[in-house]
Design a protein around this motif. Structure first.
Motif, PDB file in Angstrom:
ATOM      1  N   GLY A 219      -7.276 -26.561  -8.046  1.00  0.00           N
ATOM      2  CA  GLY A 219      -6.302 -27.048  -7.067  1.00  0.00           C
ATOM      3  C   GLY A 219      -5.395 -25.974  -6.502  1.00  0.00           C
ATOM      4  N   VAL A 220      -5.567 -24.734  -6.941  1.00  0.00           N
ATOM      5  CA  VAL A 220      -4.708 -23.659  -6.424  1.00  0.00           C
ATOM      6  C   VAL A 220      -5.374 -23.051  -5.183  1.00  0.00           C
ATOM      7  CG1 VAL A 220      -3.631 -21.422  -6.907  1.00  0.00           C
ATOM      8  CG2 VAL A 220      -3.805 -23.140  -8.715  1.00  0.00           C
ATOM      9  N   GLU A 221      -4.601 -22.979  -4.103  1.00  0.00           N
ATOM     10  CA  GLU A 221      -5.096 -22.323  -2.887  1.00  0.00           C
ATOM     11  C   GLU A 221      -4.429 -20.954  -2.812  1.00  0.00           C
ATOM     12  OE1 GLU A 221      -5.556 -25.544   0.425  1.00  0.00           O
ATOM     13  OE2 GLU A 221      -3.789 -25.998  -0.773  1.00  0.00           O
ATOM     14  N   MET A 222      -5.152 -19.975  -2.316  1.00  0.00           N
ATOM     15  CA  MET A 222      -4.595 -18.608  -2.405  1.00  0.00           C
ATOM     16  C   MET A 222      -5.054 -17.729  -1.248  1.00  0.00           C
ATOM     17  SD  MET A 222      -6.964 -17.410  -5.605  1.00  0.00           S
ATOM     18  CE  MET A 222      -6.834 -18.968  -6.470  1.00  0.00           C
ATOM     19  N   SER A 223      -4.320 -16.651  -1.069  1.00  0.00           N
ATOM     20  CA  SER A 223      -4.708 -15.698  -0.032  1.00  0.00           C
ATOM     21  C   SER A 223      -4.166 -14.302  -0.366  1.00  0.00           C
ATOM     22  CB  SER A 223      -4.167 -16.154   1.321  1.00  0.00           C
ATOM     23  OG  SER A 223      -4.615 -15.290   2.334  1.00  0.00           O
ATOM     24  N   PHE A 224      -4.836 -13.287   0.162  1.00  0.00           N
ATOM     25  CA  PHE A 224      -4.357 -11.900   0.023  1.00  0.00           C
ATOM     26  C   PHE A 224      -4.542 -11.211   1.360  1.00  0.00           C
ATOM     27  CE2 PHE A 224      -5.557  -7.410  -0.370  1.00  0.00           C
ATOM     28  CZ  PHE A 224      -4.423  -6.909  -1.001  1.00  0.00           C
ATOM     29  N   TRP A 225      -3.495 -10.566   1.831  1.00  0.00           N
ATOM     30  CA  TRP A 225      -3.571  -9.793   3.072  1.00  0.00           C
ATOM     31  C   TRP A 225      -3.000  -8.409   2.835  1.00  0.00           C
ATOM     32  CZ3 TRP A 225      -5.002 -11.123   8.247  1.00  0.00           C
ATOM     33  CH2 TRP A 225      -5.671 -12.348   8.321  1.00  0.00           C
ATOM     34  N   LYS A 226      -3.589  -7.428   3.525  1.00  0.00           N
ATOM     35  CA  LYS A 226      -3.186  -6.034   3.291  1.00  0.00           C
ATOM     36  C   LYS A 226      -3.082  -5.298   4.624  1.00  0.00           C
ATOM     37  CE  LYS A 226      -5.220  -1.959   0.966  1.00  0.00           C
ATOM     38  NZ  LYS A 226      -6.147  -1.578  -0.117  1.00  0.00           N
ATOM     39  N   LEU A 227      -2.002  -4.576   4.787  1.00  0.00           N
ATOM     40  CA  LEU A 227      -1.805  -3.772   5.996  1.00  0.00           C
ATOM     41  C   LEU A 227      -1.945  -2.297   5.640  1.00  0.00           C
ATOM     42  CD1 LEU A 227      -0.758  -3.323   8.943  1.00  0.00           C
ATOM     43  CD2 LEU A 227       1.551  -3.417   8.005  1.00  0.00           C
ATOM     44  N   ARG A 228      -2.767  -1.582   6.382  1.00  0.00           N
ATOM     45  CA  ARG A 228      -2.917  -0.127   6.196  1.00  0.00           C
ATOM     46  C   ARG A 228      -3.456   0.436   7.501  1.00  0.00           C
ATOM     47  NH1 ARG A 228      -8.078  -0.182   2.025  1.00  0.00           N
ATOM     48  NH2 ARG A 228      -9.129  -1.933   2.980  1.00  0.00           N
ATOM     49  N   ARG A 229      -3.433   1.760   7.613  1.00  0.00           N
ATOM     50  CA  ARG A 229      -3.826   2.362   8.899  1.00  0.00           C
ATOM     51  C   ARG A 229      -5.325   2.209   9.148  1.00  0.00           C
ATOM     52  NH1 ARG A 229      -1.375   5.655  12.663  1.00  0.00           N
ATOM     53  NH2 ARG A 229       0.512   5.769  11.402  1.00  0.00           N
ATOM     54  N   ARG A 230      -6.149   2.550   8.141  1.00  0.00           N
ATOM     55  CA  ARG A 230      -7.605   2.448   8.325  1.00  0.00           C
ATOM     56  C   ARG A 230      -8.152   1.283   7.510  1.00  0.00           C
ATOM     57  NH1 ARG A 230      -9.230   8.446   6.516  1.00  0.00           N
ATOM     58  NH2 ARG A 230      -7.922   7.781   4.793  1.00  0.00           N
ATOM     59  N   GLY A 231      -9.356   0.877   7.822  1.00  0.00           N
ATOM     60  CA  GLY A 231      -9.953  -0.273   7.142  1.00  0.00           C
ATOM     61  C   GLY A 231     -10.414   0.013   5.719  1.00  0.00           C
ATOM     62  N   SER A 232     -10.408   1.265   5.286  1.00  0.00           N
ATOM     63  CA  SER A 232     -10.759   1.571   3.899  1.00  0.00           C
ATOM     64  C   SER A 232     -10.054   2.865   3.492  1.00  0.00           C
ATOM     65  CB  SER A 232     -12.279   1.715   3.719  1.00  0.00           C
ATOM     66  OG  SER A 232     -12.717   2.915   4.288  1.00  0.00           O
ATOM     67  N   ILE A 233     -10.168   3.215   2.208  1.00  0.00           N
ATOM     68  CA  ILE A 233      -9.568   4.415   1.602  1.00  0.00           C
ATOM     69  C   ILE A 233      -8.035   4.366   1.549  1.00  0.00           C
ATOM     70  CG2 ILE A 233      -9.486   6.961   1.535  1.00  0.00           C
ATOM     71  CD1 ILE A 233     -12.307   6.215   1.229  1.00  0.00           C
ATOM     72  N   ASP A 234      -7.390   4.029   2.679  1.00  0.00           N
ATOM     73  CA  ASP A 234      -5.926   4.097   2.694  1.00  0.00           C
ATOM     74  C   ASP A 234      -5.282   3.103   1.738  1.00  0.00           C
ATOM     75  OD1 ASP A 234      -5.933   6.075   4.559  1.00  0.00           O
ATOM     76  OD2 ASP A 234      -5.551   4.753   6.266  1.00  0.00           O
ATOM     77  N   PHE A 235      -4.148   3.530   1.163  1.00  0.00           N
ATOM     78  CA  PHE A 235      -3.315   2.623   0.364  1.00  0.00           C
ATOM     79  C   PHE A 235      -2.625   1.630   1.301  1.00  0.00           C
ATOM     80  CE2 PHE A 235      -3.702   6.024  -2.698  1.00  0.00           C
ATOM     81  CZ  PHE A 235      -3.590   5.397  -3.921  1.00  0.00           C
ATOM     82  N   ALA A 236      -2.206   0.505   0.736  1.00  0.00           N
ATOM     83  CA  ALA A 236      -1.478  -0.501   1.522  1.00  0.00           C
ATOM     84  C   ALA A 236      -0.089   0.015   1.870  1.00  0.00           C
ATOM     85  CB  ALA A 236      -1.345  -1.777   0.710  1.00  0.00           C
ATOM     86  N   VAL A 237       0.402  -0.360   3.055  1.00  0.00           N
ATOM     87  CA  VAL A 237       1.821  -0.168   3.341  1.00  0.00           C
ATOM     88  C   VAL A 237       2.521  -1.528   3.269  1.00  0.00           C
ATOM     89  CG1 VAL A 237       1.543   1.927   4.702  1.00  0.00           C
ATOM     90  CG2 VAL A 237       1.448  -0.276   5.837  1.00  0.00           C
ATOM     91  N   LEU A 238       1.720  -2.557   3.105  1.00  0.00           N
ATOM     92  CA  LEU A 238       2.240  -3.903   2.845  1.00  0.00           C
ATOM     93  C   LEU A 238       1.076  -4.726   2.315  1.00  0.00           C
ATOM     94  CD1 LEU A 238       4.232  -6.341   3.180  1.00  0.00           C
ATOM     95  CD2 LEU A 238       3.274  -6.634   5.464  1.00  0.00           C
ATOM     96  N   SER A 239       1.311  -5.479   1.259  1.00  0.00           N
ATOM     97  CA  SER A 239       0.289  -6.443   0.851  1.00  0.00           C
ATOM     98  C   SER A 239       0.988  -7.749   0.503  1.00  0.00           C
ATOM     99  CB  SER A 239      -0.550  -5.921  -0.315  1.00  0.00           C
ATOM    100  OG  SER A 239       0.280  -5.551  -1.379  1.00  0.00           O
ATOM    101  N   VAL A 240       0.259  -8.833   0.707  1.00  0.00           N
ATOM    102  CA  VAL A 240       0.827 -10.170   0.507  1.00  0.00           C
ATOM    103  C   VAL A 240      -0.125 -10.969  -0.378  1.00  0.00           C
ATOM    104  CG1 VAL A 240       1.465 -12.324   1.669  1.00  0.00           C
ATOM    105  CG2 VAL A 240       1.911 -10.143   2.800  1.00  0.00           C
ATOM    106  N   GLY A 241       0.380 -11.473  -1.489  1.00  0.00           N
ATOM    107  CA  GLY A 241      -0.407 -12.346  -2.363  1.00  0.00           C
ATOM    108  C   GLY A 241       0.277 -13.704  -2.429  1.00  0.00           C
ATOM    109  N   ILE A 242      -0.475 -14.763  -2.149  1.00  0.00           N
ATOM    110  CA  ILE A 242       0.113 -16.113  -2.171  1.00  0.00           C
ATOM    111  C   ILE A 242      -0.771 -17.041  -2.990  1.00  0.00           C
ATOM    112  CG2 ILE A 242       0.814 -18.118  -0.762  1.00  0.00           C
ATOM    113  CD1 ILE A 242       1.342 -16.302   1.553  1.00  0.00           C
TER     114      ILE A 242
END
Ligand SMILES: Cc1cc2nc3c(=O)[nH]c(=O)nc-3n(C[C@H](O)[C@H](O)[C@H](O)COP(=O)(O)OP(=O)(O)OC[C@H]3O[C@@H](n4cnc5c(N)ncnc54)[C@H](O)[C@@H]3O)c2cc1C
Ligand code: SF4
Length: 339
Positions: A219-242
């Motif tokens: 019953g748990v709904e969830m999501s993860f979003w990540k902001l970074r400059r490139r689509g891979s390799i780069d570390f997040a400058v913002l991530s959201v876990g819900i």
């Protein structure tokens, strides 16, 4: 070419041996898992050690245990690629699989572990540089310097927590088990972190993180979003876990929203949760909650992109993650930064 400094390396095959080695030395002892964070840090002289105890041969620390629908236990040495590909995790904890799959590149995910990701060193533009660069600015508080170059009047370090799995696992209310020769304890993952760029973990030096314990996800709904400059390799400058749960009428009963890469620890957006509790996930409710999520997010100028834009993106990314859970079309995101 950067070389590792000299140190004593041990490669035990059992946990008890690893703990004994961790406690035996008088010098500075560090545990290493995949080494994708520790080895580069030691090469750049960010971190040092007299003794390094590798956990790679300790088989009991790897693997995903448990049945779908029940509690799941993930060994700290489980590779990020195995977390991302595990069928139970992909189905029941999809946001965790997405977070693990977003980390760096296949090569790093095939070396890096979940435990190492949760204990990852904090990062900062003025710190993640080679030794000559850091020496040229007389280092900073996180090393032997006396000034924080990000906030020169600040008595503390603001380096950011860069782990992608931490915000999502905190949102899922995961717990971690820590074992030392002094005994074992199980704590909420959120309590493993301290909002301090230098002393960022509450883990004691001789403690090994052995397991990550996930509560049942029914019953748990969830999501993860990540902001970074490139689509891979780069570390997040913002991530959201819900992670959230709705009642029979579609009203939000429980929700946890965690933001990563905006402080020295994953930060809970409690005001955003207040906007959601007892309400249906309408466009208006989601928009109000996303705006409230900006309150605890005070990014500083110590990673990629401007802090003003990163702060605005907190609203956009929380909104996107909630809209995804609600099944609404995604709007308002810079297209190239969607994930
Ligand atoms: C190019 C590059 C890109 C990267 N991109 C990302 C990214 O996008 N997102 C992200 O989250 N990370 C990223 N990383 C960081 C890192 O690769 C991952 O976080 C990885 O999961 C670290 O795991 P590891 O097993 O290699 O940790 P290690 O390097 O072995 O250890 C990291 C730290 O944790 C401690 N530690 C490890 N395991 C334990 C344990 N079981 N008990 C106690 N202490 C332990 C070590 O002592 C060390 O201090 C990137 C790294 C590189 C080099
Ligand atoms: S936040 Fe300040 S003290 Fe911390 S690493 Fe960056 S410059 Fe150094």
């Amino acid at each position: 070419m950067m070389r590792l400094p000299t140190f004593e390396l041990h490669q035990p095959t059992s946990l008890s041996e690893a703990l004994a080695l961790g406690a035996a030395s008088n010098g500075l002892v560090r545990f290493v898992a995949g080494g994708t964070d520790l080895w580069p840090n030691m090469k750049r002289r960010h971190e040092s050690a007299d003794v390094v105890v590798s956990l790679r041969r300790v088989a009991e620390l790897s693997g995903v245990r448990g049945e779908a629908g029940g509690e799941i236990r993930i060994g700290a040495m489980t590779l990020l690629s195995d977390v991302a590909e595990n069928p139970i995790i992909r189905t029941a904890y999809s946001a965790l699989a997405r977070a693990a799959d977003s980390i760096s590149s296949p090569a790093i995910r095939n070396m890096g572990t979940l435990g190492g990701n949760l204990c990852l060193d904090t990062r900062c533009t003025y710190y993640n540089q080679n030794e000559e660069w850091r020496k040229s600015i007389d280092f900073c508080l996180k090393e032997e310097g006396s000034v924080c170059w990000v906030a020169p009047n600040s008595p503390r370090c603001w380096a950011i927590s860069a782990s992608d799995t931490a915000p999502v696992l905190c949102a899922l209310d995961a717990r971690v088990r820590l074992l030392s020769q002094g005994g074992e304890r199980e704590i909420k993952l959120a309590d493993l972190y301290r909002d301090d760029g230098i002393d960022y973990l509450t883990k004691q030096p001789g403690e090994v993180l052995t397991e990550i314990v996930l509560p049942p996800s029914d019953g748990v709904e969830m999501s993860f979003w990540k902001l970074r400059r490139r689509g891979s390799i780069d570390f997040a400058v913002l991530s959201v876990g819900i992670a959230l749960r709705r009642d029979y009428a579609g009203r939000v009963e429980a929700v946890r929203i965690y933001l990563g890469a905006i402080a020295s620890a994953p930060i809970e957006a409690k005001d955003a949760a207040v906007e959601l509790i007892g309400r249906e996930l309408t466009e208006e409710v989601i928009s109000n909650a996303a705006r409230a999520a900006r309150k605890p997010a005070t990014p500083l100028d110590n990673t990629d992109f401007t802090l003003q834009w990163r702060s605005k993106m907190v609203v956009s990314y929380v909104e996107a993650a909630l809209r995804e859970i609600a099944g609404l079309p995604l709007t308002g995101l810079p297209p190239k930064h969607q994930m």
